[in-house]
Scaffold this motif. Structure first.
Motif, PDB file in Angstrom:
ATOM      1  N   TRP A 202       0.829  -1.162   0.072  1.00  0.00           N
ATOM      2  CA  TRP A 202      -0.037   0.173  -0.138  1.00  0.00           C
ATOM      3  C   TRP A 202       0.987   1.247   0.032  1.00  0.00           C
ATOM      4  N   GLN A 206      -2.774   5.898  -1.736  1.00  0.00           N
ATOM      5  CA  GLN A 206      -3.749   5.037  -1.559  1.00  0.00           C
ATOM      6  C   GLN A 206      -4.579   5.218  -0.180  1.00  0.00           C
ATOM      7  N   ARG A 209      -6.897   7.966   0.085  1.00  0.00           N
ATOM      8  CA  ARG A 209      -8.283   7.714  -0.689  1.00  0.00           C
ATOM      9  C   ARG A 209      -8.952   6.788   0.303  1.00  0.00           C
ATOM     10  N   THR A 210      -8.273   5.770   0.893  1.00  0.00           N
ATOM     11  CA  THR A 210      -9.007   4.841   1.722  1.00  0.00           C
ATOM     12  C   THR A 210      -9.723   5.747   2.789  1.00  0.00           C
ATOM     13  N   GLU A 213     -12.870   7.173   1.619  1.00  0.00           N
ATOM     14  CA  GLU A 213     -13.918   6.125   1.469  1.00  0.00           C
ATOM     15  C   GLU A 213     -14.455   5.745   2.853  1.00  0.00           C
ATOM     16  N   VAL A 214     -13.613   5.427   3.731  1.00  0.00           N
ATOM     17  CA  VAL A 214     -14.227   4.824   4.871  1.00  0.00           C
ATOM     18  C   VAL A 214     -14.687   5.912   5.884  1.00  0.00           C
ATOM     19  N   THR A 261      -6.709  -6.502   4.188  1.00  0.00           N
ATOM     20  CA  THR A 261      -6.487  -5.530   3.044  1.00  0.00           C
ATOM     21  C   THR A 261      -6.015  -4.062   3.731  1.00  0.00           C
ATOM     22  N   LEU A 262      -5.841  -3.178   3.035  1.00  0.00           N
ATOM     23  CA  LEU A 262      -5.812  -1.718   3.507  1.00  0.00           C
ATOM     24  C   LEU A 262      -7.142  -1.025   4.034  1.00  0.00           C
ATOM     25  N   ARG A 263      -7.920  -1.510   3.415  1.00  0.00           N
ATOM     26  CA  ARG A 263      -9.494  -1.028   3.535  1.00  0.00           C
ATOM     27  C   ARG A 263      -9.662  -1.578   4.963  1.00  0.00           C
ATOM     28  N   GLN A 264      -9.530  -2.810   5.118  1.00  0.00           N
ATOM     29  CA  GLN A 264     -10.053  -3.605   6.313  1.00  0.00           C
ATOM     30  C   GLN A 264      -9.155  -3.099   7.425  1.00  0.00           C
ATOM     31  N   VAL A 266      -7.714  -0.077   7.936  1.00  0.00           N
ATOM     32  CA  VAL A 266      -8.168   1.461   8.222  1.00  0.00           C
ATOM     33  C   VAL A 266      -9.507   1.403   8.821  1.00  0.00           C
ATOM     34  N   THR A 267     -10.540   0.719   8.365  1.00  0.00           N
ATOM     35  CA  THR A 267     -11.745   0.436   9.043  1.00  0.00           C
ATOM     36  C   THR A 267     -11.656   0.188  10.482  1.00  0.00           C
TER      37      THR A 267
END
Length: 278
Positions: A202, A206, A209-210, A213-214, A261-264, A266-267
């Motif tokens: 990552w 990115q 942006r994440t 989004e989150v 993942t990066l999204r997981q 960060v969330t």
């Protein structure tokens, strides 16, 4: 029985928790410097034993009866002292009759004995020379060092600043690395292997942006001057040079699934903290 050294630390606790989902608590040994710090584990039936890296006799007693041992690397920053602690643990494992040893090393330590890998490289060589069946678990930097609740400040300000030049980081979460360690400790086919663990690559662009989004809030990424000092300045330079962009499939192989993942991540980092009584 399976023993985990430094079991009261952040990684050690996660490994013990993983083991408790797979085997009776009485077959798990938590070797810790201060048994009082692991009273909660003892209450669950785990064998909590004093095992201090600076007290070889305590290590021999702590590892007694263990068929397998996870040697979690010492947090000591001085390479010479860290190595001395690891050598004491390896020697104690041999004397205690441990059947196999897994060691949490660092990416690159299999071939490089300089800088951050110095003590890890020497430890790996000592393990190879000990004659103990082994597995090397070479970790990247923890995702939590970068992807943590501190990111809420970037969301609040709408700006994420870094000095990485947009290059990638191959970090992995402690939870994934702990699960991988538990899989190695309880599974077959891992002895004599060296795993180079990396998480999904990552970048800070990115990440911005994440975060947006989150959180639902616009977050702009800005490349700032590298005005950090000490270890952080060195690390920024390593990232800009692409030194953290190595990718392997080892972590996915040992987990039997993709790493977080990066999204997981960060969330999870932005999730509101649960307060007592809530």
């Amino acid at each position: 029985m399976i023993a985990v050294s430094a079991a009261s630390g952040a990684l050690g606790r996660l490994v013990v928790q993983q083991l408790l989902t797979r085997m009776p608590a009485g077959e798990v040994i938590a070797a810790v410097r201060d048994p009082g710090a692991a009273a909660d584990l003892a209450a669950r039936g785990v064998q909590v034993r004093r095992g201090d890296y600076d007290d070889p006799a305590s290590l021999r007693e702590a590892f007694g009866g263990a068929g397998r041992l996870l040697l979690i690397s010492s947090p000591e920053l001085d390479p010479a002292r860290r190595l001395a602690q690891h050598l004491a643990a390896i020697d104690a494992a041999g004397i205690a009759g441990v059947g196999a040893l897994a060691y949490t090393s660092f990416l690159g330590a299999g071939s490089d004995g300089t800088g951050v890998t110095e003590a890890h490289h020497a430890t790996e060589k000592a393990i190879l020379g000990s004659g103990l069946p082994y597995t090397m678990l070479r970790h990247p930097y923890y995702s939590e060092a970068f992807l943590n609740p501190g990111l809420r400040a970037a969301v609040a300000s709408g700006e994420l600043t870094d000095a990485t030049g947009g290059r990638g980081l191959n970090t992995a979460s402690r939870a994934d690395l702990a699960e991988a360690a538990a899989n190695v400790l309880t599974g077959d086919g891992h002895l004599g292997r060296g795993y180079d663990f990396t998480g999904p690559l990552w970048t800070y662009p990115q990440l911005a942006r994440t975060l947006a989004e989150v959180s639902g809030v616009p977050v702009a990424r800005r490349e700032g001057p590298d005005d950090a000092s000490g270890a952080l300045r060195w690390l920024n330079g390593q990232v800009r040079a692409g030194a953290l962009e190595t990718q392997t499939g080892d972590l996915r192989e040992v987990l039997g699934r993709p790493a977080a993942t990066l999204r997981q991540t960060v969330t999870a980092a932005l999730r509101p903290a649960v307060t007592a009584g809530a």
